[in-house]
Enzyme design. Structure first.
Site, PDB file in Angstrom:
ATOM      1  N   GLY A 103      -0.413   4.388   0.265  1.00 29.48           N
ATOM      2  CA  GLY A 103      -1.023   5.448   1.091  1.00 29.48           C
ATOM      3  C   GLY A 103      -1.425   4.889   2.440  1.00 29.48           C
ATOM      4  O   GLY A 103      -0.670   4.170   3.079  1.00 29.48           O
ATOM      5  N   ILE A 152     -22.001  10.414  -5.800  1.00 31.24           N
ATOM      6  CA  ILE A 152     -21.060  11.228  -5.028  1.00 31.24           C
ATOM      7  C   ILE A 152     -21.510  12.691  -5.011  1.00 31.24           C
ATOM      8  O   ILE A 152     -21.550  13.335  -3.955  1.00 31.24           O
ATOM      9  CB  ILE A 152     -19.624  11.069  -5.594  1.00 31.24           C
ATOM     10  CG1 ILE A 152     -19.145   9.630  -5.359  1.00 31.24           C
ATOM     11  CG2 ILE A 152     -18.661  12.070  -4.974  1.00 31.24           C
ATOM     12  CD1 ILE A 152     -17.794   9.297  -5.961  1.00 31.24           C
ATOM     13  N   ALA A 167     -17.666  -0.406  -3.039  1.00 29.37           N
ATOM     14  CA  ALA A 167     -16.766  -1.072  -2.094  1.00 29.37           C
ATOM     15  C   ALA A 167     -17.092  -2.553  -1.933  1.00 29.37           C
ATOM     16  O   ALA A 167     -16.204  -3.413  -1.969  1.00 29.37           O
ATOM     17  CB  ALA A 167     -16.865  -0.366  -0.740  1.00 29.37           C
ATOM     18  N   LEU A 200      -3.909   2.623   5.002  1.00 26.02           N
ATOM     19  CA  LEU A 200      -4.718   1.403   4.964  1.00 26.02           C
ATOM     20  C   LEU A 200      -6.189   1.776   4.823  1.00 26.02           C
ATOM     21  O   LEU A 200      -6.647   2.754   5.420  1.00 26.02           O
ATOM     22  CB  LEU A 200      -4.537   0.602   6.256  1.00 26.02           C
ATOM     23  CG  LEU A 200      -3.231  -0.166   6.450  1.00 26.02           C
ATOM     24  CD1 LEU A 200      -3.254  -0.876   7.807  1.00 26.02           C
ATOM     25  CD2 LEU A 200      -2.988  -1.164   5.334  1.00 26.02           C
ATOM     26  N   GLU A 218       0.857  -1.200   0.000  1.00 25.74           N
ATOM     27  CA  GLU A 218       0.000   0.000   0.000  1.00 25.74           C
ATOM     28  C   GLU A 218       0.892   1.249   0.000  1.00 25.74           C
ATOM     29  O   GLU A 218       1.777   1.379   0.820  1.00 25.74           O
ATOM     30  CB  GLU A 218      -0.919  -0.020   1.230  1.00 25.74           C
ATOM     31  CG  GLU A 218      -1.712   1.263   1.474  1.00 25.74           C
ATOM     32  CD  GLU A 218      -2.581   1.690   0.286  1.00 25.74           C
ATOM     33  OE1 GLU A 218      -3.451   0.918  -0.118  1.00 25.74           O
ATOM     34  OE2 GLU A 218      -2.361   2.808  -0.234  1.00 25.74           O
ATOM     35  N   GLY A 268     -17.232  11.132 -12.012  1.00 28.49           N
ATOM     36  CA  GLY A 268     -16.790   9.755 -12.195  1.00 28.49           C
ATOM     37  C   GLY A 268     -15.359   9.534 -11.755  1.00 28.49           C
ATOM     38  O   GLY A 268     -14.706  10.461 -11.247  1.00 28.49           O
ATOM     39  N   GLY A 296     -24.419  14.960 -11.059  1.00 31.96           N
ATOM     40  CA  GLY A 296     -25.515  14.615 -10.138  1.00 31.96           C
ATOM     41  C   GLY A 296     -25.612  13.113  -9.927  1.00 31.96           C
ATOM     42  O   GLY A 296     -26.700  12.564  -9.792  1.00 31.96           O
ATOM     43  N   GLY A 297     -24.462  12.437  -9.904  1.00 35.84           N
ATOM     44  CA  GLY A 297     -24.432  11.007  -9.572  1.00 35.84           C
ATOM     45  C   GLY A 297     -24.429  10.839  -8.058  1.00 35.84           C
ATOM     46  O   GLY A 297     -24.675  11.785  -7.307  1.00 35.84           O
ATOM     47  N   HIS A 353     -44.235  -5.316  13.206  1.00 36.75           N
ATOM     48  CA  HIS A 353     -45.034  -4.092  13.108  1.00 36.75           C
ATOM     49  C   HIS A 353     -44.809  -3.234  14.350  1.00 36.75           C
ATOM     50  O   HIS A 353     -44.787  -3.773  15.451  1.00 36.75           O
ATOM     51  CB  HIS A 353     -46.514  -4.443  13.001  1.00 36.75           C
ATOM     52  CG  HIS A 353     -47.393  -3.234  13.014  1.00 36.75           C
ATOM     53  ND1 HIS A 353     -47.554  -2.431  11.904  1.00 36.75           N
ATOM     54  CD2 HIS A 353     -48.127  -2.665  14.020  1.00 36.75           C
ATOM     55  CE1 HIS A 353     -48.365  -1.429  12.213  1.00 36.75           C
ATOM     56  NE2 HIS A 353     -48.721  -1.545  13.487  1.00 36.75           N
TER      57      HIS A 353
HETATM   58  C1  LIG Z   1     -16.694  10.318  -2.139  1.00 36.40           C
HETATM   59  C2  LIG Z   1     -16.921   8.835  -2.363  1.00 36.40           C
HETATM   60  C3  LIG Z   1     -17.944   8.196  -1.708  1.00 36.40           C
HETATM   61  C4  LIG Z   1     -18.159   6.837  -1.895  1.00 36.40           C
HETATM   62  N1  LIG Z   1     -19.185   6.225  -1.224  1.00 36.40           N
HETATM   63  C5  LIG Z   1     -19.388   4.901  -1.396  1.00 36.40           C
HETATM   64  C6  LIG Z   1     -20.397   4.222  -0.677  1.00 36.40           C
HETATM   65  O1  LIG Z   1     -21.127   4.799   0.128  1.00 36.40           O
HETATM   66  N2  LIG Z   1     -20.555   2.891  -0.875  1.00 36.40           N
HETATM   67  C7  LIG Z   1     -19.762   2.203  -1.759  1.00 36.40           C
HETATM   68  O2  LIG Z   1     -19.942   0.982  -1.904  1.00 36.40           O
HETATM   69  N3  LIG Z   1     -18.788   2.823  -2.451  1.00 36.40           N
HETATM   70  C8  LIG Z   1     -18.573   4.150  -2.287  1.00 36.40           C
HETATM   71  N4  LIG Z   1     -17.559   4.761  -2.962  1.00 36.40           N
HETATM   72  C9  LIG Z   1     -16.748   3.946  -3.891  1.00 36.40           C
HETATM   73  C10 LIG Z   1     -15.700   3.140  -3.110  1.00 36.40           C
HETATM   74  O3  LIG Z   1     -14.907   4.005  -2.340  1.00 36.40           O
HETATM   75  C11 LIG Z   1     -14.854   2.342  -4.071  1.00 36.40           C
HETATM   76  O4  LIG Z   1     -15.679   1.584  -4.925  1.00 36.40           O
HETATM   77  C12 LIG Z   1     -13.923   1.397  -3.310  1.00 36.40           C
HETATM   78  O5  LIG Z   1     -13.077   2.121  -2.455  1.00 36.40           O
HETATM   79  C13 LIG Z   1     -13.088   0.585  -4.286  1.00 36.40           C
HETATM   80  O6  LIG Z   1     -12.269  -0.272  -3.559  1.00 36.40           O
HETATM   81  P1  LIG Z   1     -10.896  -0.822  -4.151  1.00 36.40           P
HETATM   82  O7  LIG Z   1     -10.403  -1.804  -3.153  1.00 36.40           O
HETATM   83  O8  LIG Z   1     -11.109  -1.260  -5.547  1.00 36.40           O
HETATM   84  O9  LIG Z   1      -9.925   0.449  -4.246  1.00 36.40           O
HETATM   85  P2  LIG Z   1      -9.583   1.655  -3.291  1.00 36.40           P
HETATM   86  O10 LIG Z   1     -10.470   1.740  -2.127  1.00 36.40           O
HETATM   87  O11 LIG Z   1      -9.480   2.851  -4.183  1.00 36.40           O
HETATM   88  O12 LIG Z   1      -8.145   1.292  -2.740  1.00 36.40           O
HETATM   89  C14 LIG Z   1      -7.044   1.214  -3.599  1.00 36.40           C
HETATM   90  C15 LIG Z   1      -5.787   1.353  -2.792  1.00 36.40           C
HETATM   91  O13 LIG Z   1      -4.684   1.035  -3.631  1.00 36.40           O
HETATM   92  C16 LIG Z   1      -3.598   1.898  -3.329  1.00 36.40           C
HETATM   93  N5  LIG Z   1      -2.733   1.938  -4.507  1.00 36.40           N
HETATM   94  C17 LIG Z   1      -3.039   2.375  -5.768  1.00 36.40           C
HETATM   95  N6  LIG Z   1      -1.994   2.207  -6.593  1.00 36.40           N
HETATM   96  C18 LIG Z   1      -1.003   1.630  -5.853  1.00 36.40           C
HETATM   97  C19 LIG Z   1       0.309   1.197  -6.143  1.00 36.40           C
HETATM   98  N7  LIG Z   1       0.820   1.290  -7.386  1.00 36.40           N
HETATM   99  N8  LIG Z   1       1.052   0.677  -5.145  1.00 36.40           N
HETATM  100  C20 LIG Z   1       0.546   0.560  -3.881  1.00 36.40           C
HETATM  101  N9  LIG Z   1      -0.699   0.944  -3.560  1.00 36.40           N
HETATM  102  C21 LIG Z   1      -1.469   1.464  -4.531  1.00 36.40           C
HETATM  103  C22 LIG Z   1      -4.283   3.230  -3.044  1.00 36.40           C
HETATM  104  O14 LIG Z   1      -3.429   4.054  -2.265  1.00 36.40           O
HETATM  105  C23 LIG Z   1      -5.520   2.777  -2.288  1.00 36.40           C
HETATM  106  O15 LIG Z   1      -5.285   2.746  -0.902  1.00 36.40           O
HETATM  107  C24 LIG Z   1     -17.318   6.114  -2.777  1.00 36.40           C
HETATM  108  C25 LIG Z   1     -16.256   6.748  -3.423  1.00 36.40           C
HETATM  109  C26 LIG Z   1     -16.055   8.105  -3.220  1.00 36.40           C
HETATM  110  C27 LIG Z   1     -14.903   8.771  -3.912  1.00 36.40           C
END
Ligand SMILES: Cc1cc2nc3c(=O)[nH]c(=O)nc-3n(C[C@H](O)[C@H](O)[C@H](O)COP(=O)(O)OP(=O)(O)OC[C@H]3O[C@@H](n4cnc5c(N)ncnc54)[C@H](O)[C@@H]3O)c2cc1C
Length: 436
Positions: free
Chosen positions: A35, A174, A304, A37, A33, A256, A171-172, A421
């Site tokens: 950034g 987020i 997520a 966790l 990672e 997006g 207007g998605g 209920h």
């Molecule tokens: C404002 C906002 C609100 C949201 N609300 C919701 C919600 O309510 N419900 C929902 O289901 N989803 C929501 N989402 C979407 C959700 O956050 C993502 O779908 C989800 O985080 C994707 O998970 P992931 O594991 O694919 O990647 P991420 O959570 O993006 O994690 C990827 C990780 O990989 C790391 N990384 C990237 N490249 C490298 C590299 N080369 N080397 C090492 N580490 C790297 C990054 O630092 C990051 O920590 C929201 C998103 C945003 C932006």
């Protein structure tokens, strides 16, 4: 060269959950990672927005407290405190993830492919028979003049001071959640959406209900708006072909997300979809055998819980990826599972719809939450095809329908199960009884 059973890049809900589960099953797992966790979800996405959405909900509730016989006339809002609460929540949950990863070797660094099955982070090189790319996504920018003047969701979540006025482009899900948050804290909010309706992936009737409700709360929502430029004081756009300008002290783009591709992936032989995501088969395997991509980076479903579920597929677990509930945590909430009416029509399916309003539900009235609609869609074989809700706790309510759909049960299962209920869940049963 360090050899592990599984190397995972990225610790979002895709990466960390998969790492913890694989390690619990006895695998030797390395998780890289760059950034914090928890990924976008914990640090810049789901959790921080939901913490602020709750502050917004409480603000609206307290302003309306007299309805409940509570006098809270001298209410003041403290956005900086709401942000600090959000930060505390994120920090606490991050510590929880670190504890969950106790059997995983977590490496801090930016991972890059050096060959099809080797990855470098810092000075160390790793190899494994199974490499999982879970690098997520980053905010997409809008290709218009002045785009650099706007902020994105990462930036706005860190702000502790409120702008006087805010234009949200998009207007998605987020965009609408930020509209809710900032409007509840007294900011004048304008949403500009390119499509004819907000929440383009949701059922149109549900999206329209939300738009009407948020407009009543003072949020200006302009649909069919194509942004042509961002300026120091606002946005230029074309609304249904006519030029228009909107002013605000801050502009947020929520248009997006773009997959975050690790360096060296192209050279290693990984192929991509037309939209720049990593191409995967139904097992989440990329063009390189043994290299998988899960979550936002494969562009299949940017949620997520979809990322987590795809990780389970890679570990060989049986998971139903066809029913993925989605929600927007505005006030009222909206949620969906399965097909919309439009999906059904596009697929040529014959279906019936059943609807029920919250206005005729005792619990909703007792909660002073009369604004709400449940719509269920049932196929001609009696199967539940979709469930769409706008109203309090929609995200929790839709889960019942998701279970029925995933289990392939008939929609009549809803009516065959006794619902307590008074509960909001009774509205889902009423929607079934009202099937037309
Ligand atoms: C404002 C906002 C609100 C949201 N609300 C919701 C919600 O309510 N419900 C929902 O289901 N989803 C929501 N989402 C979407 C959700 O956050 C993502 O779908 C989800 O985080 C994707 O998970 P992931 O594991 O694919 O990647 P991420 O959570 O993006 O994690 C990827 C990780 O990989 C790391 N990384 C990237 N490249 C490298 C590299 N080369 N080397 C090492 N580490 C790297 C990054 O630092 C990051 O920590 C929201 C998103 C945003 C932006």
């Amino acid at each position: 060269m360090t050899k592990a059973d599984i190397v995972i890049i990225g610790s979002g809900p895709g990466g960390y959950e998969t790492a913890a589960e694989a390690a619990a099953k006895g695998a030797d797992v390395v998780l890289i990672e760059r950034g914090e966790l928890g990924g976008t979800c914990l640090n810049r996405g789901c959790i921080p927005t939901k913490a602020l959405c709750r502050s917004a909900e409480v603000a609206r509730l307290v302003k309306n407290a007299s309805v409940f016989g509570i006098n809270a006339a001298d209410v003041t809002l403290d956005y900086a405190r709401a942000v600090s609460r959000k930060n505390d929540i994120v920090t606490g949950l991050r510590e929880g993830i670190a504890a969950e990863l106790s059997k995983v070797r977590v490496v801090k660094g930016d991972a890059a492919f050096t060959s099809a099955h080797t990855v470098k982070a810092g000075n160390e090189e790793f190899t494994a028979d199974k490499i999982i790319i879970a690098t997520g996504s980053r905010p997409a920018s809008l290709p218009v003049p002045g785009a650099e003047l706007a902020v994105n969701s990462d930036f706005i979540l860190e702000m502790t001071e409120l702008p006087d006025s805010l234009i949200i482009i998009g207007g998605g899900v987020i965009g609408m959640e930020f509209a809710e948050i900032f409007s509840a804290f007294g900011v004048r909010v304008t949403v500009l959406e390119y499509c004819p309706e907000i929440l383009p992936t949701f059922d149109e009737e549900i999206a329209k209900r939300l738009r009407t409700s948020l407009k009543r709360k003072g949020i200006e929502i302009v649909t069919s708006a194509q942004v042509t430029a961002i300026t120091a004081g606002g946005v230029e756009c074309s609304v249904k072909g006519k030029p228009k300008s909107y002013n605000a002290s801050l502009v947020l783009t929520a248009v997006g997300r773009t997959p975050a591709i690790p360096s060296g992936a192209i050279e290693a032989g990984i192929t991509f979809t037309e939209r720049g995501a990593i191409a995967t088969d139904e097992n989440m395997q990329t063009s390189i055998p043994g290299v998988f991509a899960i979550g936002d980076v494969n562009g299949r479903c940017m949620l997520a819980h979809a990322a987590t579920a795809q990780g389970k597929v890679v570990l060989g677990e049986k998971v139903d990826l066809t029913v993925v509930p989605a929600a927007v945590f505005t006030n009222p909430e909206c949620a969906m599972a399965g097909y919309t009416e439009k999906h059904c029509a596009d697929l040529g399916l014959t279906f019936r719809t059943g609807k029920a309003t919250f206005r005729s539900n005792g619990k909703a009235i007792a909660m002073d939450e009369p604004e709400g609609l449940v719509k269920i869609i049932v196929g001609d074989n009696g199967r539940l095809l979709g469930c769409h809700i706008c109203g309090a706790h929609a995200a929790d309510l839709v889960q019942e329908a998701a279970v029925i759909m995933s289990a392939g049960l008939g929609a009549d299962t809803l009516a065959g199960v006794i619902h307590g209920h008074p509960t909001l869940g009774e509205t889902v049963v009423s929607a079934f009884r009202n099937l037309a």
